[in-house]
Design a protein around this motif. Structure first.
Motif, PDB file in Angstrom:
ATOM      1  N   SER A   1       0.835  -1.249   0.086  1.00 12.30           N
ATOM      2  CA  SER A   1      -0.033  -0.168   0.007  1.00 12.30           C
ATOM      3  C   SER A   1       0.822   1.118   0.025  1.00 12.30           C
TER       4      SER A   1
ATOM      5  N   TRP B   1      -4.144   2.421   6.877  1.00 15.47           N
ATOM      6  CA  TRP B   1      -3.978   1.592   6.016  1.00 15.47           C
ATOM      7  C   TRP B   1      -3.617   0.186   6.960  1.00 15.47           C
TER       8      TRP B   1
ATOM      9  N   ASP C   1      -6.859  -1.127   8.401  1.00 17.42           N
ATOM     10  CA  ASP C   1      -7.702  -1.746   7.627  1.00 17.42           C
ATOM     11  C   ASP C   1      -7.362  -3.016   7.193  1.00 17.42           C
TER      12      ASP C   1
END
Length: 234
Positions: A83, A198, A201
């Motif tokens: 990411s 991130w 998540d």
């Protein structure tokens, strides 16, 4: 019959002549009108090269540099690194071994005989300490164990209570060696890359920390060093 044959031969000859004239005309047309102009160079095919992520070592402006971790899951670490790379930042993943406290054992050591140890267990049972056991053999023979506790606070409370009852209770942490992962990344000063969002998540239970570091301090824990990491969910 002879006239018909002569007519057919004439038509075939005419068709061949027309085809020949069309070919000559096309060649002449191509020569008069080139497909490219003389002063314009032909196009060059350039192979696409992967773009390098942002790095403080290559940047001309000010940068902020961070380390996030620890991660106990290799998959989580690599997913987060992916990411960050997609965001345009260079990433380094480091793995190392760490000693982590698994739980805490409360015990009474140095008991002279098995019979005395059993007597202590019975006495503690009367005082609502009902998880006492005698170690039957080995280097800790006749030691009375009083249970494993997930948190240090609970182990301390049990130890103090048994001491109050008159026994030399102690506690010790049981440690295991685990592999953990840390992620280094750089960003332009003031960017505020949402790395923690991130991370949550990808794995809400990871509970990492973002640690600022100087931008020339890559792998600042030292190669092969042990890092004491507090255990999760004690």
């Amino acid at each position: 019959m002879y006239k018909m044959r002569k007519l057919l031969i004439t038509l075939v000859v005419l068709n061949i002549f027309l085809i020949f004239m069309n070919v000559v005309k096309n060649v002449a047309y191509t020569d008069d009108y080139p497909l490219t102009e003389k002063d314009i160079p032909p196009l060059e095919v350039i192979r696409e090269t992967p773009r390098l992520g942002y790095s403080a070592h290559r940047a001309t402006g000010a940068s902020s540099c961070y380390t996030i971790g620890p991660y106990y899951s290799e998959n989580t670490a690599h997913s987060l690194a992916g990411s960050i790379r997609k965001y345009g930042l260079e990433v380094t993943i480091r793995s190392m071994r760490t000693k982590e406290t698994l739980n805490y054992l409360v015990y009474i050591p140095n008991i002279e005989s098995e019979q005395e140890a059993k007597t202590i267990v019975k006495d503690l049972w009367k005082q609502n300490v009902d998880n006492g056991k005698v170690v039957p053999k080995g280097p800790h023979k006749n030691t009375v164990t009083l249970g494993f506790f997930k948190t240090l606070d609970k182990a301390k409370r049990q130890t103090e209570y048994v001491r109050y009852l008159g026994y030399d209770a102690r506690y010790t942490g049981r440690k295991i060696v685990k592999r953990v992962y840390w992620i280094d990344y750089d960003e332009p000063l003031g960017t505020g890359t949402p790395v923690m969002t991130w991370s949550n998540d990808i794995n809400p239970d990871a509970n990492p920390q973002i640690i600022p570091r100087t931008c020339d301090q890559r792998a600042w824990y030292g190669k092969g060093a042990f890092v004491n990491v507090p255990p999760e969910n004690q």
